[in-house]
Scaffold this motif. Structure first.
Motif, PDB file in Angstrom:
ATOM      1  N   ILE A  18      -3.663   4.174   4.249  1.00  0.00           N
ATOM      2  CA  ILE A  18      -3.826   4.260   2.801  1.00  0.00           C
ATOM      3  C   ILE A  18      -3.892   2.873   2.170  1.00  0.00           C
ATOM      4  O   ILE A  18      -3.530   1.868   2.791  1.00  0.00           O
ATOM      5  N   THR A  19      -4.341   2.831   0.925  1.00  0.00           N
ATOM      6  CA  THR A  19      -4.323   1.613   0.112  1.00  0.00           C
ATOM      7  C   THR A  19      -3.264   1.781  -0.976  1.00  0.00           C
ATOM      8  O   THR A  19      -2.596   2.810  -1.058  1.00  0.00           O
ATOM      9  N   GLY A  75      -2.077  10.830   3.125  1.00  0.00           N
ATOM     10  CA  GLY A  75      -2.328  10.236   1.816  1.00  0.00           C
ATOM     11  C   GLY A  75      -2.344  11.211   0.669  1.00  0.00           C
ATOM     12  O   GLY A  75      -3.017  10.976  -0.347  1.00  0.00           O
ATOM     13  N   HIS A 123      -3.954   2.038  -4.160  1.00  0.00           N
ATOM     14  CA  HIS A 123      -4.542   2.707  -5.317  1.00  0.00           C
ATOM     15  C   HIS A 123      -4.141   4.174  -5.334  1.00  0.00           C
ATOM     16  O   HIS A 123      -4.126   4.828  -4.287  1.00  0.00           O
ATOM     17  N   ARG A 124      -3.838   4.698  -6.518  1.00  0.00           N
ATOM     18  CA  ARG A 124      -3.391   6.076  -6.629  1.00  0.00           C
ATOM     19  C   ARG A 124      -4.275   6.870  -7.593  1.00  0.00           C
ATOM     20  O   ARG A 124      -4.759   6.340  -8.600  1.00  0.00           O
ATOM     21  N   GLY A 169       0.497   2.894  -9.028  1.00  0.00           N
ATOM     22  CA  GLY A 169       0.136   1.935  -7.990  1.00  0.00           C
ATOM     23  C   GLY A 169       0.763   0.562  -8.164  1.00  0.00           C
ATOM     24  O   GLY A 169       0.455  -0.358  -7.398  1.00  0.00           O
ATOM     25  N   ALA A 214       0.818  -1.213   0.000  1.00  0.00           N
ATOM     26  CA  ALA A 214       0.000   0.000   0.000  1.00  0.00           C
ATOM     27  C   ALA A 214       0.850   1.260   0.000  1.00  0.00           C
ATOM     28  O   ALA A 214       0.456   2.280  -0.563  1.00  0.00           O
ATOM     29  N   GLN A 215       2.023   1.201   0.645  1.00  0.00           N
ATOM     30  CA  GLN A 215       2.883   2.371   0.784  1.00  0.00           C
ATOM     31  C   GLN A 215       4.097   2.199  -0.120  1.00  0.00           C
ATOM     32  O   GLN A 215       5.163   1.766   0.300  1.00  0.00           O
ATOM     33  N   SER A 261      -8.641   7.913  -0.188  1.00  0.00           N
ATOM     34  CA  SER A 261      -8.590   9.071   0.707  1.00  0.00           C
ATOM     35  C   SER A 261      -9.028  10.351   0.012  1.00  0.00           C
ATOM     36  O   SER A 261      -9.647  11.228   0.616  1.00  0.00           O
ATOM     37  N   CYS A 286      -3.763   8.849  -2.295  1.00  0.00           N
ATOM     38  CA  CYS A 286      -4.456   7.570  -2.166  1.00  0.00           C
ATOM     39  C   CYS A 286      -5.870   7.769  -2.710  1.00  0.00           C
ATOM     40  O   CYS A 286      -6.580   8.699  -2.289  1.00  0.00           O
ATOM     41  N   HIS A 313       1.164   6.270   5.015  1.00  0.00           N
ATOM     42  CA  HIS A 313       0.112   6.042   5.997  1.00  0.00           C
ATOM     43  C   HIS A 313       0.038   7.254   6.915  1.00  0.00           C
ATOM     44  O   HIS A 313       1.042   7.707   7.464  1.00  0.00           O
TER      45      HIS A 313
END
Length: 477
Positions: free
Chosen positions: A235-236, A417, A238-239, A108, A18-19, A439, A436, A414
């Motif tokens: 965060i996930t 985001g 996905h961007r 991502g 995720a990061q 977010s 994110c 995290h």
């Protein structure tokens, strides 16, 4: 063989699915200036010729046995340009939305750690005949300045000229064996406590000085004092990406009229854009947002080793101030205090302490931090990262194609985001926002406020110039 510095290695340890810790760039090109015309094969061959003698493009990671020390860089003897330069075509109609959606998807995707940590995606069909290069380089390999230097190796001042920065010759050296890596790691671990002792005294002195500055009201803003927003949580992977352009001359006019700096104006515009964005959503906090602002210490650093030579300061963005001129003035004064405070900190302090990051412990801690959703439970460290990167003041050519725009995109974390990077280029200022996706799903709404906020600030400056001077007259005698 070249051991990673602690700061370089920490970006590896911070990375999770995720990061992601790579730095991205969107380079919009006019292929019509290429002397021999554009073909993907020709562009890829030209890139290969220029990167083969640059170690940063041709080295890969080698782990130390048992994770006893930071990894080392070794030459990739099987370097293959086809693993790094790829070709894509935008779906119709090939406009802004299609480009940013594709860029968000590519941002991502993690880099393959078994190869040199970079990729370029050549995207054809943007706005008809334009080509866009989406680049990714791991933060363990570059910071803002070293990344710009690497890009300059691929650029020239004329379509058919040599690159701006000739790369150093690659020195593959020997491939370290298991015993050599283990021996070096044991020696490094044995001497680490001695380095820690040497760092304690200056760190204690710095803490005492910081307390004094805080009492005098001249300290930079403190971490863990940021208000919570919708983009401050776990965060996930996905961007979402958005981009916009500003006129550099407008920023310079404001700077000159107010006696501030370009960085002050950029931060004030960002603060105004974030204020209106949050206010329209009913999310505007009473206290100001707090940004981490990366600062290059390359000129001041005593270290010759390591790709990352950065520090950071904390800056309040004035989102609690409605008047744009008042926000700029307040920010300029706060930035002066923050810079003075930051100057008192050793340029190498972050790099020195990063040497003690334990590979296994650090990685497990990051995963536990996200898994337990701790960013949503403790006070907010900072709301976002914002960078102001000076770019080329003249037209540049990437493999013969003129660079029309250059957008830099940093990592998100995290708890924070959102990342905003502002980069100048040939009379323009390009704003790149990455977030994110969960977010901040509508990053376009934020980026579109930057030109409007700059216009509002400029109008306020012009209006005040007709009534009273913004700068106090110099004291005589």
């Amino acid at each position: 063989m070249d051991r990673l510095s602690g700061l370089d290695a920490s970006f590896l340890y911070l990375e999770t699915p995720a990061q992601l810790m790579h730095v991205c760039g969107l380079i919009a090109l006019d292929p019509g200036t290429m002397p021999e015309g554009y073909t993907f094969g020709g562009l890829k061959d030209a890139i290969e010729r220029r990167v083969r003698d640059v170690p940063a493009f041709t080295r890969k990671l080698r782990k130390v046995p048992l994770g006893l020390d930071h990894p080392v860089w070794v030459h990739d003897r099987h370097f293959d340009i086809d693993r790094h330069v790829h070709r894509l075509a935008l779906p119709q109609p090939g406009g802004y939305r299609e480009l940013t959606e594709l860029a968000g998807h590519l941002a991502g995707l993690p880099l393959d750690r078994s190869r040199p940590l970079w990729e370029m995606w050549v995207i054809e069909g943007y706005e008809g005949d334009k080509v866009v290069v989406f680049s990714k380089m791991h933060h363990a390999t570059v910071d803002g300045v070293s990344g710009a230097n690497l890009v300059s190796h691929l650029c020239s001042l004329e379509p058919d000229a040599e690159p701006l920065a000739p790369g150093p010759g690659s020195q593959p050296g020997h491939e370290p064996g298991h015993r050599e890596l283990l021996g070096r790691a044991v020696l490094s671990a044995a001497t680490r406590p001695l380095h820690a002792v040497r760092l304690l005294t200056p760190s204690v002195d710095l803490l005492a000085k910081t307390v004094g500055r805080a009492r005098a009201g001249t300290a930079m803003a403190a971490p863990f004092s940021a208000p919570r927003t919708s983009f401050n949580g776990t965060i996930t992977g996905h961007r979402a990406i958005a981009i916009a352009d500003l006129d550099l001359e407008d920023i310079r006019e404001i700077k000159s009229a107010t006696g501030t700096t370009v960085n002050d104006v950029v931060l004030a515009v960002a603060g105004g854009a974030l204020r209106s964005y949050l206010d329209d959503r009913g999310e505007l906090p009473e206290s100001s947002l707090l940004a981490t602002v990366p600062v290059s210490v390359r000129e001041e650093s005593r270290r010759s080793h390591g790709a990352n030579k950065v520090s950071a300061l904390f800056a309040r963005l004035g989102t609690d101030i409605e008047d744009p001129l008042e926000r700029l003035r307040d920010m300029a004064e706060a930035n002066r205090n923050a810079k003075e405070h930051h100057t008192a900190i050793s340029a190498d302090s972050l790099q020195d302490w990063a040497e003690f990051a334990a590979p296994r412990t650090f990685g497990l801690a990051v995963r536990a931090y996200a898994g337990l959703r701790l960013p949503e439970k403790h006070p907010v460290v900072h709301n976002l990262v914002i960078s102001n990167v000076p770019g080329p003041p003249v037209p540049l050519y990437f493999m013969g194609a003129q660079i029309l725009a250059l957008y830099a995109l940093g990592p998100v974390f995290h708890g924070a985001g959102l990342n905003i990077t502002v980069m100048s280029n040939n009379g323009q200022v390009h704003v790149g926002i990455i977030a994110c996706r969960e977010s901040m799903p509508d990053v376009d709404d934020l980026v579109q406020r930057f030109p409007a906020e700059l216009a509002t600030l400029k109008a306020a400056v012009i209006g005040e110039q007709t009534t009273t001077p913004l700068r106090k007259p110099a004291r005589q005698g």
